[in-house]
Design a protein around this motif. Structure first.
Motif, mmCIF file in Angstrom:
data_model
loop_
_atom_site.group_PDB
_atom_site.id
_atom_site.type_symbol
_atom_site.label_atom_id
_atom_site.label_comp_id
_atom_site.label_asym_id
_atom_site.label_seq_id
_atom_site.Cartn_x
_atom_site.Cartn_y
_atom_site.Cartn_z
ATOM 1 N N LEU A 35 45.212 -31.264 -5.098
ATOM 2 C CA LEU A 35 44.030 -31.146 -5.959
ATOM 3 C C LEU A 35 44.556 -31.114 -7.387
ATOM 4 C CD1 LEU A 35 40.962 -30.783 -5.971
ATOM 5 C CD2 LEU A 35 41.309 -28.327 -5.694
ATOM 6 N N LEU A 36 44.340 -32.216 -8.100
ATOM 7 C CA LEU A 36 44.961 -32.403 -9.412
ATOM 8 C C LEU A 36 43.901 -32.426 -10.505
ATOM 9 C CD1 LEU A 36 47.364 -35.304 -8.327
ATOM 10 C CD2 LEU A 36 47.882 -32.843 -8.394
ATOM 11 N N GLY A 37 44.366 -32.363 -11.733
ATOM 12 C CA GLY A 37 43.450 -32.451 -12.869
ATOM 13 C C GLY A 37 43.933 -31.593 -14.017
ATOM 14 N N ALA A 38 43.425 -31.896 -15.190
ATOM 15 C CA ALA A 38 43.859 -31.207 -16.414
ATOM 16 C C ALA A 38 43.481 -29.723 -16.381
ATOM 17 C CB ALA A 38 43.206 -31.878 -17.617
ATOM 18 N N ASN A 39 44.027 -28.960 -17.295
ATOM 19 C CA ASN A 39 43.670 -27.544 -17.439
ATOM 20 C C ASN A 39 42.157 -27.442 -17.651
ATOM 21 O OD1 ASN A 39 46.644 -27.331 -19.289
ATOM 22 N ND2 ASN A 39 46.329 -26.275 -17.359
ATOM 23 N N GLY A 40 41.544 -26.557 -16.889
ATOM 24 C CA GLY A 40 40.116 -26.344 -17.039
ATOM 25 C C GLY A 40 39.248 -27.324 -16.261
ATOM 26 N N ALA A 41 39.865 -28.207 -15.474
ATOM 27 C CA ALA A 41 39.089 -29.218 -14.737
ATOM 28 C C ALA A 41 38.257 -28.608 -13.613
ATOM 29 C CB ALA A 41 40.030 -30.278 -14.169
ATOM 30 N N ARG A 205 47.040 -37.091 0.784
ATOM 31 C CA ARG A 205 45.938 -37.600 -0.035
ATOM 32 C C ARG A 205 45.798 -36.727 -1.263
ATOM 33 N NH1 ARG A 205 41.112 -37.037 1.724
ATOM 34 N NH2 ARG A 205 41.583 -35.498 3.322
ATOM 35 N N ALA A 206 45.024 -37.212 -2.224
ATOM 36 C CA ALA A 206 44.838 -36.445 -3.450
ATOM 37 C C ALA A 206 43.410 -36.596 -3.963
ATOM 38 C CB ALA A 206 45.821 -36.916 -4.520
ATOM 39 N N TYR A 207 42.949 -35.548 -4.616
ATOM 40 C CA TYR A 207 41.694 -35.590 -5.359
ATOM 41 C C TYR A 207 42.040 -35.264 -6.803
ATOM 42 C CZ TYR A 207 39.157 -35.338 -0.924
ATOM 43 O OH TYR A 207 38.648 -35.597 0.322
ATOM 44 N N VAL A 208 41.501 -36.013 -7.728
ATOM 45 C CA VAL A 208 41.702 -35.717 -9.140
ATOM 46 C C VAL A 208 40.371 -35.237 -9.703
ATOM 47 C CG1 VAL A 208 42.397 -36.604 -11.385
ATOM 48 C CG2 VAL A 208 43.475 -37.500 -9.311
ATOM 49 N N LEU A 209 40.373 -34.003 -10.207
ATOM 50 C CA LEU A 209 39.160 -33.463 -10.814
ATOM 51 C C LEU A 209 39.182 -33.714 -12.309
ATOM 52 C CD1 LEU A 209 38.576 -29.927 -9.203
ATOM 53 C CD2 LEU A 209 37.837 -32.173 -8.415
ATOM 54 N N SER A 210 38.014 -33.984 -12.832
ATOM 55 C CA SER A 210 37.858 -34.107 -14.276
ATOM 56 C C SER A 210 36.534 -33.462 -14.640
ATOM 57 C CB SER A 210 37.886 -35.577 -14.669
ATOM 58 O OG SER A 210 37.699 -35.698 -16.051
ATOM 59 N N ARG A 211 36.594 -32.453 -15.465
ATOM 60 C CA ARG A 211 35.396 -31.728 -15.920
ATOM 61 C C ARG A 211 34.459 -31.368 -14.779
ATOM 62 N NH1 ARG A 211 35.230 -35.812 -20.294
ATOM 63 N NH2 ARG A 211 36.453 -34.961 -21.994
#
Ligand code: ATP
Ligand code: MG
Length: 238
Positions: A35-41, A205-211
């Motif tokens: 589970l990936l994504g920038a800080n605060g995602a 697998r991966a999920y990328v979160l954004s906002r």
């Protein structure tokens, strides 16, 4: 494949401000899902909402086929824990005054001796530290202990939040393959990790979160070859 975790349309937030805007997520037995994504995602919030530590305002969470009720957080945490879910949080939540051995054997959930032995097999360095106070262990040792402690409860689903935070790359290089081995025994793992290439190397697998939304999901190897997707998610530009 058996779905261990199914999340559909998950919404959650803090003090009436929504930060997750409908997350869909699935993890099967034996899988590592990054589970990936920038800080605060919204990565930590997602894990906490799955456990009931953050109140869900919408959507469904199913663990091992059973719907996790929305209700009061503390009661939900207890029920999901019994259903085989373990969270290793960023703060590691160890008993720092107790020894490594005590941390492995004491806890609200019944500890299985065989499970403790298996966890020590995964992190052999802990065997030499059983009598040491957890608070005196290095960051990497504490992180191994936190994961071993979670495994001692034989979870079916392990949620790991930034297990490598502040650790030297060489320690990260030991921890992540251990995560892979945990999944290979059949446990489903959700791995929140800032070392993206290292995480994708062990993930299926991966999920990328954004906002607070899923910006990408797919095969880990495919994502590793898509720097544009990662740059967009982490830096807000393609
Ligand atoms: N206890 C809280 N109260 C209010 N807002 C919060 C709280 N915890 C997190 N948030 C907000 O929710 C959003 C998502 O935060 P979250 O901690 O889930 O992100 P994250 O992806 O885990 O980030 P990081 O990589 O920095 O750990 C952020 O905007 C954050 O400021
Ligand atoms: Mg976080």
């Amino acid at each position: 494949m058996t779905a261990v975790l199914e999340v559909a349309g998950l919404r959650a937030g803090y003090s009436g401000v929504e930060v997750l805007h409908g997350i869909d997520l699935r993890v099967d037995a034996g899988e590592v899902v990054a589970l990936l994504g920038a800080n605060g995602a919204g990565k930590t919030t997602t894990l906490h909402a799955v456990c009931g530590l953050v109140t869900r305002t919408g959507g469904d969470v199913r663990v091992l086929g059973a719907t996790v009720p929305r209700g009061r957080a503390s009661a939900t945490v207890w029920r999901t824990a019994r259903r085989g879910l373990a969270l290793v949080s960023e703060d590691r939540a160890l008993f720092s005054q107790l020894t490594v051995g005590e941390n492995l054997t004491l806890g609200p959930r019944r500890r299985d001796r065989r499970a403790v032995e298996e966890a020590l097999g995964l992190f052999p360095v802990l065997r030499d530290l059983l009598g040491r106070r957890a608070g005196l262990c290095s960051g990497g040792e504490q992180q191994m202990l936190a994961i071993a402690r979670a495994l001692a409860g034989r979870p079916r689903l392990l949620l790991v939040d930034e297990c490598s935070l502040g650790l030297a790359p060489i320690v990260v290089g030991q921890l992540l393959p251990a995560i892979r081995r945990i999944a290979d025994t059949g446990t489903a793992v959700v791995l929140v990790e800032q070392h993206v290439p290292a995480a994708l190397a062990v993930a299926d697998r991966a999920y990328v979160l954004s906002r607070g939304a899923v910006a990408y999901d797919g095969d880990a190897g495919t994502l590793a070859a898509r720097p544009d997707v990662l740059e967009e998610a982490y830096l807000g530009r393609a």
